[in-house]
Design a protein around this motif. Structure first.
Motif, short mmCIF file in Angstrom:
data_model
loop_
_atom_site.label_atom_id
_atom_site.label_comp_id
_atom_site.label_asym_id
_atom_site.label_seq_id
_atom_site.Cartn_x
_atom_site.Cartn_y
_atom_site.Cartn_z
N SER A 1 -10.34 -0.45 -6.61
CA SER A 1 -9.19 0.52 -6.44
C SER A 1 -7.80 -0.53 -7.23
O SER A 1 -6.12 -0.39 -7.06
N SER A 2 -7.93 -2.19 -7.70
CA SER A 2 -6.61 -2.54 -7.89
C SER A 2 -6.86 -3.46 -7.90
O SER A 2 -7.93 -4.32 -8.24
N PHE B 1 -6.77 15.01 4.44
CA PHE B 1 -7.78 13.92 4.28
C PHE B 1 -8.08 13.41 2.90
O PHE B 1 -8.34 12.48 3.27
N MET B 2 -7.20 14.91 2.21
CA MET B 2 -7.51 14.40 0.83
C MET B 2 -6.60 13.03 0.41
O MET B 2 -6.99 12.63 -0.51
N ASN B 3 -5.28 13.55 1.04
CA ASN B 3 -4.45 12.27 1.06
C ASN B 3 -5.09 10.66 1.12
O ASN B 3 -5.08 9.79 0.50
N ILE B 4 -5.93 10.88 2.29
CA ILE B 4 -6.28 9.77 3.03
C ILE B 4 -7.26 9.29 1.99
O ILE B 4 -7.43 7.68 1.34
N ILE B 5 -8.84 9.73 1.16
CA ILE B 5 -9.20 9.81 0.38
C ILE B 5 -8.67 8.57 -0.59
O ILE B 5 -8.63 8.26 -1.32
N ASP C 1 1.17 4.21 2.91
CA ASP C 1 -0.18 5.34 2.24
C ASP C 1 -0.97 4.90 3.85
O ASP C 1 -0.42 4.59 4.93
N ILE C 2 -1.11 6.31 3.87
CA ILE C 2 -1.90 6.92 5.76
C ILE C 2 -2.53 5.23 6.41
O ILE C 2 -1.78 5.45 6.92
N LEU C 3 -4.00 4.71 5.84
CA LEU C 3 -4.45 4.49 5.75
C LEU C 3 -4.72 2.95 5.82
O LEU C 3 -4.61 2.12 6.55
N GLY D 1 -8.23 5.45 -4.77
CA GLY D 1 -6.78 4.96 -6.43
C GLY D 1 -6.35 4.79 -6.37
O GLY D 1 -7.03 4.12 -5.81
N PRO D 2 -6.66 4.13 -7.78
CA PRO D 2 -6.04 3.01 -8.63
C PRO D 2 -4.48 2.83 -7.71
O PRO D 2 -3.24 3.36 -8.31
#
Length: 378
Positions: A73-74, A255-259, A99-101, A264-265
């Motif tokens: 992703s990076s 949860f969706m933000n974590i995933i 970012d959350i995590l 995500g790129p």
């Protein structure tokens, strides 16, 4: 030690049994299949059986997971400043929060690779409502910040949290990570909430609170993603605030933000740690003897470090030029990079809505705006 049971991560003695009970969870299987596609289920379960500490779990499993995440992703994680830290010391890392995590997980990757003490990290209990995420957080040495409390409960909870952070730093020689404010930065402005510093200072037994902050060995941390993988997901809250509306999260939004944050790129990522705040705190004490003003000044010193050490990317300069209708930073990016950024914006938000466009651009442009307050030579 029982006083911290409601918020602490697992003790090493608990790790093996927890891993055994979590091994068959679908999310654990998904994580292991993603991280170790070459291993059969029996093989990675056998490795889990041999895991008896948080460090073992982080080094042998989570580190590999994050390497896979970065690979997929990076365009890579770079670092600076870590070589100036002492491997024998525990530090209080105060970081901007995007970012959350990943923010705290990537910090631990950097600490591990530089042979430094990894952190125990604060996480809001609202982010780990799902039982497996709660278990995974405690397996990763996260401790819980309790949310949604009454004012009286909040006072008690804050004092407990402050004492626990002091216990980790001074008695376990364990570094600690905490975000500079509750919740992620959504508008690109990285600002330290003085309330976070007041909470941290609640455990102080020093006559002068600033002496306690010196003992904590505060290190500001700047993390910057070329693309924020959750940029579009932050827009509804920004839009609500722009319209003076109360924003209510969807049930699975965190949860969706974590995933999305994980997968995500992101393109390039940079993490820079500043110097330990020491003489800066002396200067604060010399300038003012009012505690509230000292805390405000300390928040500003942390902001100064985070903003000045923030890595600006082509996306930041592009957003600035579009937002302010200028070519001031055209030399900082290529035309194809600008076209890619514009295309991303068109795909992720409603570009017919000017409030959405301005909010999206500000998210990327504000780090440039803030850095210009310190220097014109960007």
């Amino acid at each position: 030690m029982h006083k911290y049971d409601a918020i602490r991560p697992y003790h090493d003695l608990e790790i093996n049994a927890v891993l055994q009970s979590a091994a068959n969870h679908p999310m654990m299987k998904a994580m292991m299949n993603f991280s170790f596609p070459e291993l059969s289920e029996e093989e990675w379960k056998e490795q889990l059986k041999k895991t008896h500490s948080i460090r073992d779990f982080q080094c042998n499993f989570i580190y590999q997971t994050i390497q896979k995440v970065l690979e997929k992703s990076s365009e890579g994680l770079t670092t600076s400043g870590f070589e100036k830290l002492d491997p024998a010391e525990a530090y209080l890392f105060i970081s901007n929060h995007r970012d959350i995590l990943l923010d705290t997980t990537l910090l631990n990757v950097c600490l591990f690779e530089h042979n430094l003490v990894m952190t125990a990290s604060a996480i809001g209990d609202n982010l780990v409502k799902k039982p497996f995420l709660h278990v995974l957080a405690k397996l990763n040495r996260n401790f819980l910040v309790q949310r949604g409390l009454s004012p009286r409960e909040m006072l008690q909870s804050s004092k407990l949290l402050s004492e626990y952070m002091g216990h980790l730093l001074f008695h376990e020689n364990r570094s600690v990570w905490i975000a500079q404010r509750e919740g992620r930065t959504k508008d690109g402005n990285d600002e330290t909430n003085p309330g976070v510093l007041k909470m941290i200072g609640m455990a102080s037994d020093e006559p002068n609170l600033m002496d306690y902050f010196k003992k904590l060995k505060i290190v500001p941390v700047s993390i910057s993603y070329e693309y924020d993988p959750t940029d579009a997901m932050k827009m509804p809250q920004l839009m609500a605030e722009a319209n003076n509306e109360v924003y209510v999260k969807d049930k699975n939004e965190d949860f969706m933000n974590i995933i999305s944050g994980i997968m995500g790129p992101k393109k390039k990522i940079h993490m820079k740690v500043g110097k330990v705040l020491d003489t800066e705190i002396d200067a604060i004490v010399a300038d003012n003897d009012n505690v509230n003003k000292q805390i405000q000044a300390l928040a500003q010193v942390i902001d100064d470090s985070i903003i000045q050490n923030y890595q600006l990317w082509p996306t930041n300069y592009i957003a600035y030029d579009i937002k302010f209708n200028t070519n001031k930073f055209a030399h900082k990016y290529q035309e194809k990079e600008r076209l890619l950024f514009e295309r991303r914006m068109e795909m992720r938000i409603d570009t017919s809505n000017d409030t959405a466009v301005q909010g999206f651009l500000a998210m990327y442009a504000n780090p440039v705006v803030n850095k210009l307050k310190y220097t014109d030579e960007l």
